[in-house]
Design an enzyme around this catalytic site. Structure first.
Site, PDB file in Angstrom:
ATOM      1  N   LYS A 435       0.861  -1.305  -0.014  1.00  0.00           N
ATOM      2  CA  LYS A 435       0.084   0.102   0.077  1.00  0.00           C
ATOM      3  C   LYS A 435       0.762   1.330  -0.129  1.00  0.00           C
ATOM      4  O   LYS A 435       0.448   2.320   0.691  1.00  0.00           O
ATOM      5  CB  LYS A 435      -1.035   0.158   1.356  1.00  0.00           C
ATOM      6  CG  LYS A 435      -1.890  -1.292   1.076  1.00  0.00           C
ATOM      7  CD  LYS A 435      -2.876  -1.243   2.407  1.00  0.00           C
ATOM      8  CE  LYS A 435      -2.058  -1.512   3.636  1.00  0.00           C
ATOM      9  NZ  LYS A 435      -2.910  -1.568   4.809  1.00  0.00           N
ATOM     10  N   ASP A 471      -5.236  -5.892  10.586  1.00  0.00           N
ATOM     11  CA  ASP A 471      -6.695  -5.349  10.568  1.00  0.00           C
ATOM     12  C   ASP A 471      -7.799  -6.258  10.240  1.00  0.00           C
ATOM     13  O   ASP A 471      -8.788  -5.943  10.878  1.00  0.00           O
ATOM     14  CB  ASP A 471      -6.772  -4.007   9.649  1.00  0.00           C
ATOM     15  CG  ASP A 471      -6.180  -4.266   8.188  1.00  0.00           C
ATOM     16  OD1 ASP A 471      -5.564  -5.243   7.805  1.00  0.00           O
ATOM     17  OD2 ASP A 471      -6.243  -3.382   7.539  1.00  0.00           O
TER      18      ASP A 471
HETATM   19  C1  GLC Z   1      -2.408  -4.887   2.576  1.00  0.00           C
HETATM   20  C2  GLC Z   1      -1.930  -5.508   3.667  1.00  0.00           C
HETATM   21  C3  GLC Z   1      -2.726  -6.439   4.546  1.00  0.00           C
HETATM   22  C4  GLC Z   1      -3.778  -5.612   4.975  1.00  0.00           C
HETATM   23  C5  GLC Z   1      -4.437  -4.940   3.859  1.00  0.00           C
HETATM   24  C6  GLC Z   1      -5.634  -4.036   4.394  1.00  0.00           C
HETATM   25  O1  GLC Z   1      -2.986  -5.866   1.744  1.00  0.00           O
HETATM   26  O2  GLC Z   1      -0.843  -6.375   3.199  1.00  0.00           O
HETATM   27  O3  GLC Z   1      -2.050  -6.914   5.690  1.00  0.00           O
HETATM   28  O4  GLC Z   1      -4.752  -6.109   5.657  1.00  0.00           O
HETATM   29  O5  GLC Z   1      -3.497  -4.113   3.057  1.00  0.00           O
HETATM   30  O6  GLC Z   1      -5.460  -3.212   4.849  1.00  0.00           O
END
Ligand code: GLC
Length: 728
Positions: A435, A471
């Site tokens: 991200k 999360d």
């Molecule tokens: C990205 C992260 C993952 C998280 C997701 C949503 O994919 O790698 O760990 O849960 O974003 O925030």
């Protein structure tokens, strides 16, 4: 008896926003009139015209000669009026269509041919959307809007031919018969030759059309008829008698008559405008085709996701698998008896949330969570890990001070939304940033250690990390407190990911011989990184990927996550601009459209004018009818995102159902993220697609805020378990 019913192929796409300049050619026997028409959304249309006489030898000559002549007239008018631009052309015919071949001389989409009756009818529609039937009295003929599925097409009833086969000959007077036989084409258009003499016959003809329309849609509460023609306008006896006949024969359906005020050139310009937009939309739809997911493709995506899940879980394949299926060390759902006070720290893309949560305990001790949001300076995402964690610790210290929490040692749940290889609930190495994060010195490091080191450096900070939580996991846990069969966590925010309760024995790479269940963080954003989605990845996705900080990584996430959707839309718009469909001034620029803009653009809360100003704020200057195109693009991109996400969820619920050898599974998914919460279409599209892809599962989505409660519950459960252990 034969009446020709011609579909004019003019599907009603009038948006009442038609604007722009058009050339309209009205071709009569020996006269050509060229109109320059300016349509404007807010003002009356403007027309100017020039007449050209068609010389006798051309009138009587070949089609080619006539077309050449029309062409010459057009060229001379353009020259005289200094018209450098290629204006769309509408051609009104009083002849059967194949008489001139002007269309072949212009690029597709530039010229639109319109029958004169249809042209008159459409001019009535210019400001009167309610008009559904239009009658031309002097030349004869009636048009009406016919429903075909969701479309409405203009149908023209060629009723002039009604008497040709003699079926109404008993109504023909001697005078009529004489008129018919004296005419240049004696046996043709007999009905017209009778009915101009009889308002009642016109009325009967129209009543038959109304009857047809009522049959088609019995729920109709009334019909508006637009009427044009000299006879109607100038002879009050005709109009009165005609209207009475219609009303008498229409069996109680209220009919409103509307005299047409615009000339056929306005209707033709309108049809040309609609046609121009239709060709544009068709081309746009072609460009968007690669974004369209059929059910078959989605089933394929679901099957591949399932395969990748197995590869991630199995001992032999785990190492090289791209779906990491990470154990979280969370083995049970909350019981409802958890108690305690916790700090929850959740790192986001732009912000960081710190929450003080108190759960369980006596009712008088309950209070709502205290929450603060701290901005995360964007340079920290790409700076050093030390700077990042130092900033986090500073925010924690601020929170402790502001809320006076410095007394007792506080337990901290660290919601770290990135892939971590955990070895215990409070230990985990960051596998790789996602991200847009790229802080140095963090990958492959234990992030709990990095945070605790930074905490120690702030001497007054009295906190210890008890749980490292993804999360998705905290979302699932929060969902559990709302719905007891919540066993899946789903994030559709900046990024996307899911976790679910897997049978521990299936998590072969780690805990083959253990029983019970454990929550697995799938890290499904990386689905497709091995090329297994290459056949559905479009050029637009490819461009977004190449310009990201992690090319080749998180391919599934880059088709769904809110961080990327605006970028995909932007790339599609650039594609349209390059094809001259739209916004010719568009240039590649990052982060032009954010998720919040997409929500506004795609929703129906704003008028087109308001959406246009949203786009303008984002640096996209477009005309009002282009706003519609942008909406179509946004819709295509978000629909695909929702459908792909549904394919992922379908793979998960089906796996759980099979794990439990059930014919039917009832399950809840805790879901969090602005795509689900704020987007106007994502939620519905995802839920309806899921129903199709996993028909043996009833899935309830529970919207649950990941910030706070879920992560606190995980910590509470851990402490309670530790306390129970030590008291045994
Ligand atoms: C990205 C992260 C993952 C998280 C997701 C949503 O994919 O790698 O760990 O849960 O974003 O925030």
């Amino acid at each position: 008896m034969v009446i020709w019913l011609r579909k004019s192929c003019i599907t009603l796409m009038l948006s009442f926003l038609e604007c722009g300049e058009y050339l309209v050619l009205a071709l009569e026997q020996n006269k050509l009139q060229i109109f320059m028409v300016k349509l404007d959304v807010c003002n009356e249309p403007q027309t100017e015209s020039e007449d050209f006489n068609i010389p006798e030898e051309i009138v009587n000559g070949t089609n080619k000669k006539l077309s050449d002549y029309l062409d010459t007239c057009l060229v001379s008018l353009k020259k005289k009026r200094n018209l450098n631009q290629e204006l769309p052309i509408g051609l009104i015919y009083l002849f059967p269509r194949d008489e001139v071949d002007l269309e072949q001389r212009y690029p597709a989409g530039l010229i639109t041919t319109v029958n004169d009756a249809v042209a008159k009818m459409m001019s009535c529609r210019y400001r009167e959307p309610a008009c559904e039937v239009d009658l031309i009295v002097d030349t004869g003929g009636v048009c009406y809007m016919e429903r075909e599925g969701n479309c409405r097409t203009c149908g023209k009833v060629e009723w002039g031919t009604l008497v040709n086969d003699g079926v109404l000959s008993h109504l023909q007077t001697e005078y009529n018969k004489q008129l018919v036989s004296d005419a240049p084409t004696p046996s043709k258009q007999c009905f017209n030759k009778m009915s101009t003499l009889s308002p009642q016959l016109h009325g009967a003809g129209l009543a038959a059309v109304i009857d047809w329309m009522l049959n088609e849609c019995p729920a109709r509460t009334g019909i508006t008829v637009g009427v044009n023609g000299q006879l109607y306008k100038t002879d009050p006896n005709f109009s009165q008698c005609f209207q009475k006949t219609v009303v008498d024969l229409s069996l109680g359906c209220p009919v409103t008559f509307q005299a047409l005020s615009y000339g056929p050139e306005i209707g033709t310009a309108l049809v040309t405008a609609v046609e121009k937009r239709r060709t544009k939309i068709e081309k746009i739809e072609n460009l968007l085709k690669p974004l369209q997911m059929s059910e078959k493709i989605l089933q394929e995506v679901q099957a591949r996701m399932r395969q990748e899940m197995e590869r991630g879980l199995e001992k032999e394949t785990h190492q090289c698998a791209f779906l990491k299926m990470l154990p979280t060390y969370i083995c049970s759902k909350p019981t409802g008896n958890e108690t305690g006070e916790f700090i929850v720290l959740e790192l986001g893309g732009k912000n960081m949330h710190i929450v003080h949560v108190r759960i369980g305990g006596r009712p008088e001790e309950e209070r709502s969570p205290i929450k603060e949001t701290y901005t995360l300076p964007q340079n920290l995402m790409k700076g050093t890990g030390e700077e990042l964690f130092d900033h986090i610790a500073s925010c924690l210290l601020d929170f402790q001070k502001v809320h006076n929490l410095g007394g007792n040692k506080m337990y901290l749940s660290f919601v770290f939304p990135f892939p971590c290889k955990q070895t215990a609930l409070n230990q985990g190495c960051l596998i790789k940033w996602t991200k847009g994060f790229a802080a140095s010195g963090c990958e492959e490091k234990n992030v709990v250690e990095l945070l605790e080191r930074a905490i120690k450096q702030k001497r007054e900070l009295n906190m210890t990390v008890i749980a490292l939580v993804n999360d998705t996991t905290s979302t699932m846990m929060a969902g559990c407190s709302k719905h007891n069969s919540c066993e899946i966590g789903l994030i559709v925010g900046t990024g996307t990911n899911a976790c679910y309760m897997e049978e521990t024995k299936n998590i072969q790479m780690e805990m083959e011989n253990m029983s019970g269940q454990m929550c697995v963080n799938m890290e499904w954003g990386a689905f497709g990184d091995n090329g297994c989605l290459d056949d559905i990845i479009t050029d637009f996705d490819q461009e977004v990927d190449v310009s990201s900080v992690n090319p080749g990584k998180q391919r599934f996430e880059k088709m769904i996550g809110g961080m990327y959707l605006g970028q995909i839309v932007h790339r599609v718009l650039i594609g349209l601009a390059h094809n001259d469909f739209l916004l010719s001034n568009l240039e590649p620029r990052e982060n032009l459209l954010e998720l919040k803009h997409l929500c506004l653009i795609e929703g129906d809360k704003l008028s087109l004018v308001e959406v246009r100003s949203v786009l303008l704020k984002c640096g996209l200057n477009c005309a009002l009818d282009e706003v519609k195109m942008v909406k179509i693009v946004c819709r295509a991109v978000s629909t695909r995102a929702a459908q792909l996400c549904a394919a992922g969820v379908a793979a998960v619920v089906e796996k759980i159902r099979e794990n439990r050898a059930l014919d039917h599974l009832k399950i809840a998914v805790g879901v969090n993220g602005p795509l689900y919460e704020d987007h106007p279409n994502f939620k519905d599209e995802m839920e309806s697609t899921l129903k199709k892809l996993a028909p043996c599962c009833t899935v309830t989505f529970v919207q649950s805020d990941s910030k706070g409660k879920g992560a606190a519950l995980i910590s509470a459960a851990t402490i309670n378990a530790q306390t129970n252990q030590s008291t045994k």
